[in-house]
Design a protein around this motif. Structure first.
Motif, short mmCIF file in Angstrom:
data_model
loop_
_atom_site.label_atom_id
_atom_site.label_comp_id
_atom_site.label_asym_id
_atom_site.label_seq_id
_atom_site.Cartn_x
_atom_site.Cartn_y
_atom_site.Cartn_z
N LEU A 13 0.81 -1.22 0.00
CA LEU A 13 0.00 0.00 0.00
C LEU A 13 0.84 1.26 0.00
O LEU A 13 0.33 2.36 -0.21
CB LEU A 13 -0.90 0.03 1.24
CG LEU A 13 -1.87 -1.13 1.43
CD1 LEU A 13 -2.56 -1.01 2.79
CD2 LEU A 13 -2.91 -1.16 0.31
N PRO A 103 0.93 6.74 1.40
CA PRO A 103 0.19 5.88 0.46
C PRO A 103 0.67 6.01 -0.98
O PRO A 103 1.08 7.08 -1.43
CB PRO A 103 -1.26 6.41 0.58
CG PRO A 103 -1.31 7.12 1.89
CD PRO A 103 0.06 7.71 2.08
N LYS A 104 0.63 4.89 -1.68
CA LYS A 104 0.87 4.91 -3.12
C LYS A 104 -0.24 5.71 -3.81
O LYS A 104 -1.35 5.86 -3.27
CB LYS A 104 0.84 3.49 -3.69
CG LYS A 104 2.08 2.67 -3.45
CD LYS A 104 1.93 1.30 -4.11
CE LYS A 104 3.17 0.43 -3.90
NZ LYS A 104 2.97 -0.93 -4.45
N ILE A 107 -4.11 4.79 -3.74
CA ILE A 107 -4.45 4.09 -2.50
C ILE A 107 -5.01 5.09 -1.49
O ILE A 107 -4.38 6.10 -1.19
CB ILE A 107 -3.22 3.38 -1.90
CG1 ILE A 107 -2.64 2.37 -2.90
CG2 ILE A 107 -3.59 2.68 -0.60
CD1 ILE A 107 -3.55 1.23 -3.25
N SER A 108 -6.19 4.83 -0.98
CA SER A 108 -6.84 5.76 -0.07
C SER A 108 -6.17 5.77 1.30
O SER A 108 -6.03 4.72 1.94
CB SER A 108 -8.31 5.36 0.11
OG SER A 108 -8.91 6.10 1.16
N TYR A 111 -8.55 4.29 3.81
CA TYR A 111 -8.58 2.83 3.86
C TYR A 111 -7.43 2.31 4.71
O TYR A 111 -7.60 1.43 5.56
CB TYR A 111 -8.49 2.23 2.44
CG TYR A 111 -8.42 0.73 2.45
CD1 TYR A 111 -9.57 -0.03 2.68
CD2 TYR A 111 -7.21 0.06 2.27
CE1 TYR A 111 -9.51 -1.42 2.73
CE2 TYR A 111 -7.14 -1.33 2.31
CZ TYR A 111 -8.30 -2.06 2.54
OH TYR A 111 -8.23 -3.43 2.59
N ILE A 148 -6.38 -6.42 0.09
CA ILE A 148 -6.39 -5.16 -0.65
C ILE A 148 -7.49 -5.22 -1.71
O ILE A 148 -7.55 -6.16 -2.51
CB ILE A 148 -5.03 -4.92 -1.33
CG1 ILE A 148 -3.90 -4.97 -0.29
CG2 ILE A 148 -5.03 -3.59 -2.06
CD1 ILE A 148 -2.51 -4.94 -0.90
N LEU A 151 -8.48 -1.23 -7.37
CA LEU A 151 -8.37 0.24 -7.40
C LEU A 151 -9.73 0.90 -7.59
O LEU A 151 -9.98 2.00 -7.09
CB LEU A 151 -7.40 0.67 -8.50
CG LEU A 151 -5.92 0.35 -8.25
CD1 LEU A 151 -5.07 0.81 -9.43
CD2 LEU A 151 -5.43 1.01 -6.96
N MET A 154 -11.32 0.86 -4.25
CA MET A 154 -10.56 1.79 -3.43
C MET A 154 -10.98 3.23 -3.71
O MET A 154 -11.16 4.04 -2.80
CB MET A 154 -9.07 1.62 -3.70
CG MET A 154 -8.16 2.47 -2.84
SD MET A 154 -7.91 1.80 -1.18
CE MET A 154 -6.80 0.43 -1.52
#
Length: 201
Positions: A13, A103-104, A107-108, A111, A148, A151, A154
């Motif tokens: 993540l 985060p990436k 990515i939220s 989350y 995970i 996307l 996400m």
């Protein structure tokens, strides 16, 4: 596992996981500025870190520039009182007791924040390793198993959560502003410096 979810680890993540560091406390010029320096006491009872016990000066920040966290990084305490989770509200640094997830893209952060909340007990237990001192290093932390979503899921989750977390942040900042106002007015009211007897309520 459903097609739109997959197994992974925390590191999947993260654009980066940063373990904090304390600038030399022997150099007074490193402290007393505007950059929050997050430690475990600052993480209790809050979603966002909006106030810290200590702040770093620009010289303090520049002494370890690779430790600076952008807003909405997720801080996780991993030594001592392990398993506390907070979000970063502005550019900050932390001490070495905290691992932070940047985060990436896609990515939220919300989350990650809520996911880490569900892993709080696991983080604490993983750090114990038969010792009374909890110490979960960055590598071990990054290998914690998670699930995970795709996307697409996400992004939908982020769209729902974003206004809610923004409201939480605004409320936390307003609470601090009101507390400062109260602390400034109350002594004046108690001493009689401010007379409100003629105010019609």
């Amino acid at each position: 596992m459903l097609d739109n979810w997959h197994d992974g680890i925390v590191a999947d993540l993260a654009q980066e996981i940063i373990c904090g560091k304390t600038p030399s406390t022997k150099k007074a010029e490193y402290y007393g500025g505007d950059t929050p320096f997050i430690t475990i006491p600052d993480m209790h009872g809050c979603v966002y870190n909006v106030k810290t016990e200590r702040y770093l000066s620009q010289r303090g920040v520049k002494s370890q520039p690779k430790k600076t966290l952008p807003p909405n990084s997720v801080c996780v305490s991993c030594i001592g009182t392990a398993g506390l989770i907070t979000l970063v509200s502005e550019k900050s640094q932390t001490n070495q007791q905290i691992n932070s997830i940047i985060p990436k893209e896609g990515i939220s952060p919300y989350y990650i924040y809520l996911l880490m909340q569900t892993k709080s007990e696991i983080i604490n237990k993983l750090g114990q390793s038969g010792s009374t001192i909890v110490n979960l290093n960055k590598t071990q932390f990054g290998k914690i198993k998670i699930i995970i979503p795709s996307l697409n899921i996400m992004q939908k989750f982020n769209d729902i959560c974003s206004p809610l977390f923004e409201k939480i942040l605004l409320n936390q900042k307003e609470n601090i502003r009101l507390a400062v106002l109260r602390d400034g007015l109350l002594p004046k009211l108690m001493s009689g410096e401010l007379d409100i007897s003629n105010i019609d309520i």
